[in-house]
Design an enzyme around this catalytic site. Structure first.
Site, PDB file in Angstrom:
ATOM      1  CE  LYS A 243      13.033   2.257  -3.662  1.00 34.18           C
ATOM      2  NZ  LYS A 243      12.236   1.379  -2.779  1.00 34.18           N
ATOM      3  CG  ASP A 244      11.833  -3.515  -3.376  1.00 32.02           C
ATOM      4  OD1 ASP A 244      12.423  -2.944  -2.451  1.00 32.02           O
ATOM      5  OD2 ASP A 244      10.691  -3.203  -3.742  1.00 32.02           O
TER       6      ASP A 244
ATOM      7  CG  HIS B  93       3.112   0.577  -5.396  1.00 29.74           C
ATOM      8  ND1 HIS B  93       3.269   1.647  -4.539  1.00 29.74           N
ATOM      9  CD2 HIS B  93       3.743  -0.468  -4.820  1.00 29.74           C
ATOM     10  CE1 HIS B  93       3.961   1.265  -3.483  1.00 29.74           C
ATOM     11  NE2 HIS B  93       4.274  -0.005  -3.624  1.00 29.74           N
TER      12      HIS B  93
ATOM     13  CB  VAL C 294       8.660   4.663 -11.294  1.00 33.39           C
ATOM     14  CG1 VAL C 294       8.030   5.992 -11.657  1.00 33.39           C
ATOM     15  CG2 VAL C 294       8.118   3.553 -12.184  1.00 33.39           C
TER      16      VAL C 294
ATOM     17  CD  GLU D 251       2.535   7.349 -11.720  1.00 33.45           C
ATOM     18  OE1 GLU D 251       2.847   6.550 -12.616  1.00 33.45           O
ATOM     19  OE2 GLU D 251       1.387   7.727 -11.546  1.00 33.45           O
TER      20      GLU D 251
ATOM     21  NE  ARG E 181      10.434   1.439   5.096  1.00 32.36           N
ATOM     22  CZ  ARG E 181      10.342   0.173   4.693  1.00 32.36           C
ATOM     23  NH1 ARG E 181      10.726  -0.171   3.484  1.00 32.36           N
ATOM     24  NH2 ARG E 181       9.870  -0.754   5.503  1.00 32.36           N
TER      25      ARG E 181
ATOM     26  CB  SER F 228      10.557   4.620  -1.646  1.00 32.37           C
ATOM     27  OG  SER F 228      10.389   4.034  -0.377  1.00 32.37           O
TER      28      SER F 228
ATOM     29  N   GLY G 147       0.810  -1.219   0.000  1.00 33.80           N
ATOM     30  CA  GLY G 147       0.000   0.000   0.000  1.00 33.80           C
ATOM     31  C   GLY G 147       0.838   1.261   0.000  1.00 33.80           C
TER      32      GLY G 147
HETATM   33  O1  PAF Z   1       7.798  -5.097  -2.219  1.00 34.62           O
HETATM   34  C1  PAF Z   1       6.912  -5.058  -1.335  1.00 34.62           C
HETATM   35  O2  PAF Z   1       6.144  -4.093  -1.196  1.00 34.62           O
HETATM   36  C2  PAF Z   1       6.761  -6.235  -0.385  1.00 34.62           C
HETATM   37  O3  PAF Z   1       7.983  -6.755  -0.017  1.00 34.62           O
HETATM   38  C3  PAF Z   1       5.829  -7.342  -0.932  1.00 34.62           C
HETATM   39  C4  PAF Z   1       6.422  -7.988  -2.183  1.00 34.62           C
HETATM   40  C5  PAF Z   1       4.475  -6.764  -1.251  1.00 34.62           C
HETATM   41  C6  PAF Z   1       5.651  -8.445   0.121  1.00 34.62           C
HETATM   42  O4  PAF Z   1       5.069  -7.948   1.278  1.00 34.62           O
END
Ligand code: PAF
Length: 286
Positions: A150-151, A37, A177, A35, A188, A186, A31
């Protein structure tokens, strides 16, 4: 857009979709959508008949001193954004729906993929990620699942989990992005004060510096890491968690940059820990 909070309701909906032979894309999120997501959701909508997005702030991927309690939660705002991005069904379960009382099952990728980089300062983080994502894969059984580059470490860990557990799911990885000034999007970033937001530019700028070094012919990974470290240290508000240049697949360090390397950073700006990365491709940089 439909909304579901229980596994049973979501499954009933997906059973109908599958009986109509509709393809399903899954976008797992925690959540506070931005952008990054939304680009995953739009791509999923273009590539599948149905898109399930999940919003679940997963407690098991946060360490005891991390920001689980304060992580931004904006369900109603997020629901509007997800609907606009083409999501068909939003799944936002309570914790007990994913972790039943007495839960005793965990999914863990072991070894260097989870021990290096973020694994060093966030022990247990990836175990939480793989446990929740494997549950979401089992619940939704999508054709495709969407994650952001990004991750980068999370992506490699999830690829390995998907192979090892024989999930018949295509992982789609979409580019980072960025804000117009380069800051990687992010959830955060919302924690940053105005001064910290400015200081946070040091991450993307240091990655650009590395790209220039490689373009100028530098191949010694320690020299690149040292230059990036010095660049970040020149920002008084920045405290480095790690700067590492590793192979993009196994995430292990190499002495020299051959075809490509993943330069990954985690930096604290005030109380906020930010990550960013760049794929340094020798052919593309020269
Ligand atoms: O990348 C994330 O936001 C989280 O690590 C995920 C993949 C939704 C798992 O909780």
């Amino acid at each position: 857009m439909l909304r579901f909070a229980t596994v049973a309701e979501l499954r009933a909906f997906l059973k109908q979709a599958r009986s109509r032979r509709q393809s399903v894309g899954l976008v797992p999120t925690m959540g506070a959508l931005h952008e990054g997501h939304l680009s995953l959701m739009r791509t999923a909508a273009a590539e599948n008949d149905i898109v399930v997005a999940t919003i679940f702030v997963n407690p098991t991927q946060f360490g005891p001193n991390e920001d689980f309690a304060t992580y931004p939660r904006k369900l109603e705002e997020d629901a509007c954004l997800a609907a606009e991005a083409g999501v068909t069904a939003l799944f936002h379960p309570p914790v007990e729906e994913i972790y039943r009382p007495g839960n005793a099952t965990w999914v863990e990728v072991t070894g260097s993929l989870t021990e290096n980089l973020c694994g060093r300062t966030r022990p247990g983080h990836f175990r939480g990620v793989t446990t929740v994502v494997s549950r979401l894969f089992n619940i939704v059984q999508p054709d495709r699942a969407y994650f952001g580059q990004k991750d980068a470490q999370q992506v490699q860990v999830l690829k390995r989990m998907t192979q090892d557990l024989c999930f018949d799911i295509e992982l789609r990885v979409l580019p980072i992005v960025r804000e117009s000034d380069g800051l990687a999007m992010s959830s955060r970033n919302a924690y940053l004060s105005a001064a910290e937001r400015q200081a946070a530019l040091v991450l993307s700028r240091s990655l650009a510096e590395a790209r220039c070094l490689v373009a100028a012919g530098e191949r010694d990974t320690q020299a690149i890491v040292a230059a990036v470290t010095a660049f970040i240290q020149s920002e008084p508000l920045a405290v480095i968690d790690y700067v590492e240049l590793v192979h993009p697949d196994d995430l292990m360090p190499r002495e020299r940059l051959a075809d490509a390397g993943l330069l990954a950073l985690a930096v604290r700006i005030g109380k906020t820990r930010l990550i960013d990365n760049i794929l340094l491709e020798v052919a593309a940089c020269s």
